[in-house]
Design a protein around this motif. Structure first.
Motif, PDB file in Angstrom:
ATOM      1  N   UNK A  62       0.752  -1.084  -0.073  1.00 15.96           N
ATOM      2  CA  UNK A  62      -0.048   0.029  -0.036  1.00 15.96           C
ATOM      3  C   UNK A  62       0.825   1.204  -0.041  1.00 15.96           C
ATOM      4  N   UNK A  63       0.609   2.151  -0.854  1.00 17.04           N
ATOM      5  CA  UNK A  63      -0.601   2.481  -1.785  1.00 17.04           C
ATOM      6  C   UNK A  63      -0.247   2.065  -3.284  1.00 17.04           C
ATOM      7  N   UNK A  64       1.156   1.951  -3.528  1.00 13.33           N
ATOM      8  CA  UNK A  64       1.689   1.784  -4.589  1.00 13.33           C
ATOM      9  C   UNK A  64       1.149   0.608  -5.535  1.00 13.33           C
ATOM     10  N   UNK A  65       0.761  -0.622  -4.890  1.00 12.07           N
ATOM     11  CA  UNK A  65       0.087  -1.600  -5.622  1.00 12.07           C
ATOM     12  C   UNK A  65      -1.294  -1.377  -6.033  1.00 12.07           C
ATOM     13  N   UNK A  66      -1.881  -0.543  -5.245  1.00 12.60           N
ATOM     14  CA  UNK A  66      -3.381  -0.029  -5.682  1.00 12.60           C
ATOM     15  C   UNK A  66      -3.307   0.948  -6.720  1.00 12.60           C
ATOM     16  N   UNK A  67      -2.385   1.958  -6.575  1.00  8.85           N
ATOM     17  CA  UNK A  67      -2.111   3.038  -7.821  1.00  8.85           C
ATOM     18  C   UNK A  67      -1.849   2.064  -9.124  1.00  8.85           C
ATOM     19  N   UNK A  68      -0.917   1.309  -8.905  1.00 11.49           N
ATOM     20  CA  UNK A  68      -0.450   0.485 -10.149  1.00 11.49           C
ATOM     21  C   UNK A  68      -1.768  -0.121 -10.761  1.00 11.49           C
ATOM     22  N   UNK A  69      -2.620  -1.100  -9.719  1.00 13.40           N
ATOM     23  CA  UNK A  69      -3.765  -1.835 -10.335  1.00 13.40           C
ATOM     24  C   UNK A  69      -4.601  -0.875 -11.028  1.00 13.40           C
ATOM     25  N   UNK A  70      -4.881   0.239 -10.289  1.00 11.04           N
ATOM     26  CA  UNK A  70      -5.989   1.216 -11.015  1.00 11.04           C
ATOM     27  C   UNK A  70      -5.429   1.632 -12.323  1.00 11.04           C
ATOM     28  N   UNK A  71      -4.234   2.100 -12.657  1.00 14.00           N
ATOM     29  CA  UNK A  71      -3.550   2.343 -13.770  1.00 14.00           C
ATOM     30  C   UNK A  71      -3.963   1.210 -14.789  1.00 14.00           C
ATOM     31  N   UNK A  72      -3.863  -0.131 -14.362  1.00 21.34           N
ATOM     32  CA  UNK A  72      -4.065  -1.055 -15.370  1.00 21.34           C
ATOM     33  C   UNK A  72      -5.456  -1.015 -15.647  1.00 21.34           C
ATOM     34  N   UNK A  73      -6.258  -0.922 -14.854  1.00 15.98           N
ATOM     35  CA  UNK A  73      -7.687  -1.192 -14.875  1.00 15.98           C
ATOM     36  C   UNK A  73      -8.319   0.024 -15.905  1.00 15.98           C
ATOM     37  N   UNK A  74      -7.578   1.195 -15.586  1.00 17.31           N
ATOM     38  CA  UNK A  74      -7.962   2.508 -16.441  1.00 17.31           C
ATOM     39  C   UNK A  74      -7.654   2.239 -17.907  1.00 17.31           C
ATOM     40  N   UNK A  75      -6.375   1.569 -18.115  1.00 17.62           N
ATOM     41  CA  UNK A  75      -5.866   1.308 -19.526  1.00 17.62           C
ATOM     42  C   UNK A  75      -6.767   0.347 -20.180  1.00 17.62           C
TER      43      UNK A  75
END
Length: 294
Positions: free
Chosen positions: A199-212
């Motif tokens: 936290x929080x880097x994994x969440x930010x990274x996963x959010x970027x993946x979802x947004x792509x």
């Protein structure tokens, strides 16, 4: 194309879109003495922040056009339903189908001891289906918040990035920018909470993946219709008709309690299970966009 002017417009747009969340959310975290989305007393503030915050990209769109004297040509505000009805239908049905598949997968993975009958056949199906259709209808009618984001990301930033770096790269770059825009909310506990590894880097990274992945589909239906409304409908439906909501109305009470008690069922694990479905839609949309642009 004037690349310097396009870059200038992208920078102005991103600054206006990013700054409010990056100021407001940390201030609210401080006011409530904790990460905003984990504080029950902040529920009303969170609702207002979400509803108003989604309009920030649209405001950035307007201000950037005015400041740089761009005008409002090709602003994607026409409906353009004629000849594009299929894309409107896809905007409405793709995310609900994905949500149902995710719900069944969640139950299969996290509740393997329960049969299909035990999980799904114990309820009166009529009111359950009515709730789903009502939620779907409300998402289509009350799409204004999603319009705020879509007119910014797909109606302005996406086309500008495409001018600068082409379709494939613009989908990826636009998705990353969109994901990073959510970063203050992700840090505050939105989407994944705060109790997860890295936290929080994994969440930010996963959010970027979802947004792509989402950016690919939303860009596809926006470009093919030259209208921002299909993406707005889809975005609102995605926010309101997720697998968790379907679990709440379709799954038996015993199944819901067992799911909540399962320590392996977390926001992160649920997201990772959703990822293959997102990837199929995102990669398929990416291929269609790339073929169309060649």
């Amino acid at each position: 194309m004037n690349k310097k002017l396009t870059i200038k417009r992208i920078i102005i747009f991103c600054v206006i879109a990013f700054v409010p969340f990056w100021i407001i959310v940390p201030v609210l975290n401080s006011v409530y003495g904790g990460m905003l989305y984990t504080v029950e007393e902040a529920a009303a503030v969170i609702y207002a922040l979400g509803a108003l915050g989604m309009f920030i990209p649209a405001i950035a769109n307007v201000i950037t056009r005015l400041v740089t004297k761009e005008g409002f040509g090709n602003s994607y505000l026409a409906l353009n339903i004629k000849g594009n009805a299929g894309y409107y239908v896809a905007a409405v049905i793709v995310k609900p189908i994905e949500a149902f598949l995710e719900m069944f997968l969640f139950c299969k993975v996290f509740l393997p001891e329960y049969s299909f009958r035990e999980l799904f056949l114990g309820k009166d199906i009529s009111p359950v289906i009515a709730v789903v259709f009502l939620q779907l209808a409300m998402s289509i009618i009350l799409f204004f918040s999603a319009f705020g984001e879509e007119w910014g990301w797909r109606g302005y930033l996406g086309p500008k990035l495409k001018e600068l770096i082409g379709t494939p790269a613009s989908v990826i770059a636009g998705g990353v920018i969109w994901g990073l825009w959510h970063a203050p909310l992700t840090i505050a506990g939105h989407n994944f909470g705060i109790d997860y590894p890295l936290y929080p880097w994994a969440g930010i990274g996963l959010m970027c993946v979802m947004c792509i992945m989402m950016n690919a589909f939303l860009t596809l239906i926006t470009e093919r219709t030259q209208s921002i409304y299909p993406a707005s409908f889809c975005h609102m439906i995605n926010n309101n008709l997720q697998a968790e909501m379907l679990i709440a109305v379709f799954v038996s009470e015993a199944g819901q309690k067992a799911l909540e008690a399962n320590p392996n069922y977390t926001s992160i694990s649920a997201f990772l299970l959703c990822l293959p479905f997102m990837a199929v839609i995102g990669i398929g949309s990416f291929i269609c966009l790339n073929n169309h642009s060649q």
